[in-house]
Design an enzyme around this catalytic site. Sequence first.
Site, short mmCIF file in Angstrom:
data_model
loop_
_atom_site.label_atom_id
_atom_site.label_comp_id
_atom_site.label_asym_id
_atom_site.label_seq_id
_atom_site.Cartn_x
_atom_site.Cartn_y
_atom_site.Cartn_z
N HIS A 48 0.85 -1.20 0.00
CA HIS A 48 0.00 0.00 0.00
C HIS A 48 0.88 1.24 0.00
O HIS A 48 1.86 1.31 0.73
CB HIS A 48 -0.95 0.01 1.19
CG HIS A 48 -0.31 -0.28 2.51
ND1 HIS A 48 0.03 -1.56 2.91
CD2 HIS A 48 0.09 0.54 3.52
CE1 HIS A 48 0.59 -1.52 4.10
NE2 HIS A 48 0.65 -0.26 4.51
N HIS A 66 1.03 4.95 1.15
CA HIS A 66 0.40 5.98 1.99
C HIS A 66 0.53 7.31 1.27
O HIS A 66 1.64 7.70 0.87
CB HIS A 66 1.16 6.11 3.32
CG HIS A 66 1.09 4.94 4.24
ND1 HIS A 66 0.23 4.89 5.31
CD2 HIS A 66 1.80 3.79 4.28
CE1 HIS A 66 0.41 3.76 5.97
NE2 HIS A 66 1.36 3.07 5.37
#
Length: 114
Positions: free
Chosen positions: A100, A102
């Site tokens: 992921h 951020h």
Amino acid sequence: MTDCLFCKIIAGQIPASIVYQDDRVVAFNDINPQAPTHVLVVPRRHLASLNDLTAEDDGLVGEIVRRGAALAKAAGHADRGYRAVFNCNADAGQTVFHIHLHVLGGRTMTWPPG
Ligand code: 5GP
Ligand code: ZN
């Protein structure tokens, strides 16, 4: 991967505040935001960490980064700036093992990070 939190969010089995999705990438608001904007951009395909990337994933990584930049711009952070971060494994503080990005914006960041 059946036991992955972000795979479950992508599959709609766990609710999330989704801000963007297409056939390869999903973005949703972090449940514990560290800035006024804190979005996570993830691939639909399960990849545990940056360590699992191959050359075949170059296009996918580009889409993730470009989407993060577009979301930061849409939130009004392009000019003042924002931070985009991948944490990888324990020393970086990775807690969810599905890649992921951020995207954090809306406040001044410090450097170096903690
Ligand atoms: P990491 O520490 O792995 O780089 O980041 C994981 C991020 O996922 C953290 O910022 C954390 O707040 C977020 N997170 C953990 N569980 C959930 C959840 O159930 N929903 C959402 N939207 N974010 C989550
Ligand atoms: Zn996953």
